[in-house]
Design a protein around this motif. Structure first.
Motif, PDB file in Angstrom:
ATOM      1  N   UNK A 135       0.887  -1.112   0.169  1.00  0.00           N
ATOM      2  CA  UNK A 135       0.061  -0.004  -0.048  1.00  0.00           C
ATOM      3  C   UNK A 135       0.899   1.185   0.137  1.00  0.00           C
TER       4      UNK A 135
ATOM      5  N   UNK B 190       3.676   1.693  -1.235  1.00  0.00           N
ATOM      6  CA  UNK B 190       4.041   1.927  -2.771  1.00  0.00           C
ATOM      7  C   UNK B 190       2.945   2.336  -3.645  1.00  0.00           C
ATOM      8  N   UNK B 191       1.794   1.836  -3.383  1.00  0.00           N
ATOM      9  CA  UNK B 191       0.702   2.261  -4.264  1.00  0.00           C
ATOM     10  C   UNK B 191       0.225   3.812  -4.010  1.00  0.00           C
ATOM     11  N   UNK B 192       0.602   4.108  -2.911  1.00  0.00           N
ATOM     12  CA  UNK B 192       0.338   5.298  -2.534  1.00  0.00           C
ATOM     13  C   UNK B 192       1.431   6.299  -2.338  1.00  0.00           C
TER      14      UNK B 192
END
Lengths: 572, 305, 298
Positions: B263, B265-267
């Motif tokens: 998460x 990394x995704x954010x």
């Protein structure tokens, strides 16, 4: 919201929308906050009235005076005869639960934090079932006819969870320290705040602030959700997020950051004593697992059931589906992938709109439960115009393509959906094949997508599928998506940009309405933004939930999760 | 000895700093967190405000120095998304990840090793073939699929186990099996081949000639020797498990660091990504350092190598 | 030089691969499956009844296979969420699996071979450095790379190959390094060194051919791993980009539908994946035994 800010593959989170007023004949004598004063006729109670009821901020509301409110709010603590809350409600949330959402002072422009706000906190003015802009912590409020001030009178005897009374100082502190969405606008336009007496507070603005209530009284900002001044200052913003204290129906008990939150009923809540004692919210990102939890009974409500899993829930007779209207899904056609693309021609763009089989899309993706609307801005939002839903007419589409001289079709570089709505793009792309328009689905990684949505040379071109649901009003939506320097705009058209600039500068409600209507009409009539459907978020309800779907999902205007929390009832 | 220790510590420190610098640069190259976290509908002001709040408007070198300085004092920054210190997030979730990985490892050993031994002892018989097929099955079905199958079977249909979450040992069973499944298969294969090699050796032939009963031959002699590569692999698998656990953590809503990193990394939650990678690197480097020092202490020749 | 070269040529290799008769010894089932994979991948255009990325005209969404109620012969194995033919997607998926399997293996194997040979042959600090690198490499969360790559380069099949190669080379490097270390001490290599043959030439003519066996065995085993990894990457959203048909992606996209009872969307791709992995592993086992019966630790 179009683009979620929460983790997980599902980007359904944070939708702002307004549900049609159903049930409970509510007559609201309101004046439009951002348009010419137009008396509203009382709306009949009943299923989906064909005329869209607009969400217009009332100029003044008082529970003492009006003989119209559906919920007669007691002004004092609930009578001792009301039963004690009992039982536990298990709520499965669809993403990580970020502690930042417990602090309304930093609310981003999304609807997700308001789920937690409705549970933990309370606002001076907030939407309640059947009552937009209902006075909540405020017993009554009044906006000056010239929009230069707004006065709120607090209820008597209201308290925070830690026992401190809610005072005008808290309201002032909350406003002045607010750092979230629209903070700048609110602060810039406010001259000062007067603490008139121990229950009354007045906001004095520098000039006519037509949008104040729209920004302050609904999910456009968290400034109206009151936090306790003394406690907040003592623990600081980060400490507050670890252990929040509010004035809402449930108090915070504990959390495992990201994973789980436990809440307990606040028996002294002004509106009523909550029925359920404990609420446990868990973040479960995997959709199949959410449905499994629903089926095993570990979850009483599970958010966001995707189209693929609707049958799984339908097959189980103990479970119910609760569709809730969220933001519109639309197709952007304005940013051409090639300067000489046939999409320059309005007939071709119209053909695109006619070639989309919205019913098939609806049936597959949302179980047929999504409403069809004719605007890419939610029709029931302040300032939005209503249009009849677009039609599906393949023959006419082909005819238009022929007239434009591209009967044999053409290629569009790519169709990019908001991540992760790949299936939307795949469906539209295959539907467009019917008129020989060929395009490639371009699934991007979230971060990269947002980067390329900003105006500039890297801006995404070709087809872009977006969803929207952030709270706000039509003007904000047009501004952000369709003007030359909008945050996520791919269009730069004088007809629209100029009008919005004049809108922002104007103080004449009538002129503003005209400009905004024209800007929206331009975009729709020229098929620059093609509405597809209004998204329906579908939640799953388990057998233990005693409320009817309408009572608890979609009951609150511009809000897409369960609520009000104090109304939740369990069968036990 | 002192020189050795100092040089090794020096190398470790340098590699950690390099790691931190690398991850710092890489995350910043991937994009702007403000848009992701604040989201659409944000006006430019909102975005700018967020960036200032998170210190992202400072020049990179300054940001790095701040980050490094804080890290050395044990402060890994505050998550953009959670608004909670990264260190707290990490240490809260780390036990969960370790627990899952250890139990999965245990399962992989318990399932894989005995089957591997049987398969080797009864080589080229029907048992061997069955084992091989079982191993193949383990190696070829993705763990998320196994996980969901199990949820459907054991939680929804049979109601024997809870579908997801953490808390009791029952919550641990399915995630650990789903995670350990693949590694059980690879353990099986390795045990089998290792045993076969040992069983063929002179040492075992001698033991048999001596007239020892077959069970003793297998358990006391063959297995012990075959165990060495198996244990080495077990150690490697443990590290790999922690890396791939993100999928299991997602399916079973298991609060571990895999999902936290994913998460992050995704954010583009820079502090989380930086913090977690540095912590993971730190642990590896730390463990290696300790082992090196241990070997050097035991065997003085190593120091001068 | 030439005579020494001939002398130095490893006899063992010729012994093992010399006669062509070993070709008739291949295991039947794995070869059939792998051959079938290649065949299907190459002739997908011809074999598949429909375009795998478009819904079947006149078909329904979530249609069951033809032998079930609600199925029809227009889609033999049923349709998916978009109404696309599952059979066609499986056929075209063979292409992606083959492509990803082969290139992923090539990249991982290439990097691993290079580093393994260099580490093993040169020894000393180079060896130490490479070994340390392989140790530390395990610690890196490679799924993170996948997301970073997707963010930087955009989604695509290439990403999977890069990520996989990036992650998996360590296995090759270690094994080959070990092999090279022992090869280095062998007679024919010493002879070549004494004769003054340049290092690159020694590596090329003497070392490489001998590690080739090991490499091939490892490669055959790797193919299976890549194909399964593709599914995991798709789960995380950084695999093959939809609507490209790929078995792992099909499995990942349809994983929820297990609960709704649409088993054909997951079972068929799952069987394909398992079949190919099984075949590749059995083939690899056979290859290893054939080439080096003593070697068991691959």
């Amino acid at each position: 919201m179009r683009r979620g800010a929460s983790a997980s593959e599902n980007r359904f989170s944070r939708r702002a929308f307004l549900t049609q007023v159903v049930g409970g004949g509510v007559a609201l004598g309101v004046l439009s906050a951002c348009g010419p004063s137009a008396p509203q006729s009382p709306q009949n109670a009943g299923p989906a009235p064909t005329a869209v009821e607009k969400l217009n901020a009332p100029q003044s509301i008082s529970t003492a005076g009006a003989a119209n409110t559906a919920a007669a709010q007691p002004t004092a603590a609930p009578a001792a005869a009301s039963t004690q809350p009992k039982g536990q409600f298990n709520y499965v949330w669809h993403t990580t639960i970020s502690p930042a959402w417990f602090d309304p002072q930093e609310n981003p422009p999304q609807i997700t934090p308001y789920n937690f706000a409705y549970a933990l906190h309370d606002a001076l003015v907030k939407h309640l079932p059947g009552q937009p802009f209902a006075p909540s912590l405020a017993e009554s409020y009044e906006v000056a006819p010239d929009f230069t001030s707004a006065t709120f009178k607090l209820r008597q005897g209201i308290k925070f969870h830690n026992g401190d009374p809610v005072t005008p100082e808290d309201v002032q502190f909350t406003f002045e320290h607010y750092r979230g969405a629209n903070a700048k606008v609110l602060h810039d336009k406010t001259e000062r705040i007067d603490l008139v007496d121990n229950r009354t507070i007045r906001f004095q603005f520098k000039s006519a602030f037509l949008d104040f209530l729209t920004l302050y009284g609904c999910a456009a900002s968290g400034a109206g959700w009151i936090v306790p001044k003394a406690y907040y200052q003592k623990v600081g913003p980060d400490g507050f997020k670890q252990q929040p204290v509010g004035a809402g129906p449930y108090r915070f008990v504990s959390q495992q950051p990201g994973t789980q939150v436990t809440l307990e009923a606040f028996t002294e809540y002004w509106r009523k004593t909550p029925n359920v004692k404990t609420i446990v919210m868990r973040g479960v990102a995997e959709e199949a697992t959410r449905v499994a939890l629903l089926q095993t009974g570990d979850a009483d409500v599970a958010n966001l059931i995707p189209g693929q899993l609707l049958d799984a829930v339908r097959k189980d007779s103990r479970l119910r589906l609760a569709p809730v209207k969220a933001g519109p899904i639309w197709l952007e056609l304005g940013a051409l992938d090639k300067p000489d693309s046939p999409l320059k021609d309005i007939r071709v763009r119209q053909a695109v709109s006619l070639a989309i089989d919205r019913k098939a899309f609806n049936d597959a993706e949302m179980g047929g439960m999504a409403p069809a609307e004719g605007n890419w801005i939610p029709e029931d939002w302040p300032g939005a115009i209503a249009r009849p839903a677009p039609t599906f007419d393949l023959a006419r589409a082909k005819q238009l393509m022929t007239e434009a001289g591209v009967a044999e079709g053409f290629d569009v570089d790519k169709i990019t959906p908001l991540p992760p709505y790949s299936s939307f793009a795949e469906r539209i792309a295959s539907q467009l094949r019917a008129v020989n328009i060929r395009t490639q689905v371009n699934n991007m990684e979230r971060g990269a997508f947002y980067e390329q949505l900003a105006p500039g040379p890297n801006r995404l071109k070709g087809f872009v599928i977006q969803l929207s649901g952030e709270p706000g009003d039509a003007a904000a939506r047009v501004r952000e998506n369709a003007t030359c320097d909008g945050t996520f705009s791919g269009l730069c058209i004088p007809d629209v940009s100029d009008r919005m600039q004049r809108y922002d500068a104007s103080t004449d409600a009538q002129e503003r309405k005209k400009l905004l209507d024209e800007a929206q009409s331009y975009l729709l009539d020229n098929y620059l933004m093609v509405p597809i459907l209004r998204q329906a978020l579908i939640h799953g309800l388990g057998p233990r939930l005693a409320n009817s779907v309408e009572e608890i999902e979609g009951a609150i205007p511009q809000y897409v999760y369960i609520g009000p929390y104090e109304d939740i009832r369990l069968t036990d | 000895m002192r020189r050795f220790v100092l040089t090794r510590i020096g190398y470790s420190a340098v590699s950690l700093v390099l790691l931190s610098l690398t991850i710092f640069v890489v995350v910043r190259a991937t994009g702007d967190p403000a848009v992701l976290l604040i989201g659409p509908g944000a006006s430019r002001d909102d975005l700018a405000q967020a960036r200032t709040l998170w210190g992202l408007d400072r020049p990179w070198p300054e940001q790095y120095v701040t980050f490094l300085g804080n890290a050395l004092r044990g402060n890994l920054g505050t998550s953009f998304q959670y608004r909670v210190p990264v260190r707290d997030l990490y240490f809260e979730r780390l036990p969960n990840s370790l627990l899952l990985a250890l139990v999965a490892l245990l399962i992989s050993l318990v399932l894989g090793v005995p089957l591997g031994i049987i398969s080797a002892v009864k080589v080229d018989t029907i048992w061997d073939s069955i084992s091989k097929i079982v191993a193949m099955f383990g190696l070829s079905v993705p763990n998320f699929f196994i996980g969901l199958l199990m949820i459907n079977l054991f939680a929804v249909w049979l109601r024997w186990l809870p579908a997801a979450g953490i808390g009791t040992w029952q919550h641990l069973v399915m995630p650990a099996i789903a995670l350990g499944w693949y590694f059980a298969a690879s353990m099986l294969r390795l045990t089998r081949s290792s045993m076969l090699e040992v069983l063929d050796s002179e040492y075992i032939k001698l033991a048999r000639l001596k007239g020892l009963p077959e069970t003793v031959v297998i358990v006391k002699h063959a297995f012990r020797n075959a165990l060495i590569p198996v244990l080495t692999l077990a150690g490697i698998n443990l590290v790999i498990m922690v890396n791939v656990a993100v999928i299991i953590e997602t399916i079973f809503a298991w609060p571990g660091i895999g999902r936290l990193l994913y998460e992050g990394i995704s954010f583009r939650d820079f502090p989380v990504v930086q913090g977690l990678v540095v912590m993971a690197g730190g642990m590896i480097v730390g463990v290696n350092l300790l082992l090196d020092l241990l070997y050097a202490w035991i065997d003085p020749r190593i120091r001068y190598a | 030089m030439a005579s020494i070269g001939a002398l130095a040529r490893p006899a063992a290799l010729r012994q093992r691969m010399g006669s062509a008769r070993w070709l008739t010894d291949v295991p039947l089932l794995p070869t059939l499956i792998l051959g079938g994979l290649v065949f299907t991948a190459l002739l997908a255009n011809v074999l598949a009844p429909y375009d795998p990325t478009l819904p079947i005209a006149g078909g329904r969404v979530f249609q069951p296979p033809f032998w079930m109620e609600g199925g029809s012969t227009n889609a033999l194995l049923g349709t998916d969420f978009q109404g696309r033919d599952v059979l066609s997607r499986l056929i075209y998926g063979a292409r992606v699996s083959l492509l990803v399997g082969v290139t992923g293996t090539a990249v991982a194997g290439g990097i691993g071979l290079l580093l393994g040979v260099i580490a093993g042959y040169l020894g000393g600090w180079v060896d130490q450095a490479v070994m340390r690198l392989t140790d530390a490499w395990l610690a890196l969360p490679f799924l993170m790379f996948a997301i970073f790559l997707a963010a930087l380069l955009g989604a695509g099949v290439l990403n999977i190959v890069i990520v996989f190669g990036f992650v998996y080379w360590t296995r090759y490097a270690r094994v080959i390094r070990g092999e090279v270390l022992s090869l280095r001490e062998r007679e024919f290599v010493r002879l070549a060194q004494v004769a003054g043959v340049s290092t690159p030439r020694i590596i090329l003519r003497h070392i490489l051919p001998n590690v080739l066996n090991t490499w091939m065995v490892l490669a055959s085993l790797t193919v299976g791993v890549v194909i399964v990894t593709e599914a995991s990457l798709s789960f995380l959203g950084v695999g093959v980009p939809p609507p490209t048909p790929a078995w792992g992606l099909m499995l990942s996209e349809a994983r929820s539908t297990l609960m709704a009872g649409y088993w054909w969307l997951t079972v068929f791709p799952g069987v394909c994946i398992s079949g190919v992995v099984l075949a590749a592993n059995l083939f690899g086992d056979w290859l290893r035994i054939r080439l080096d019966p003593q070697r068991r630790d691959l």
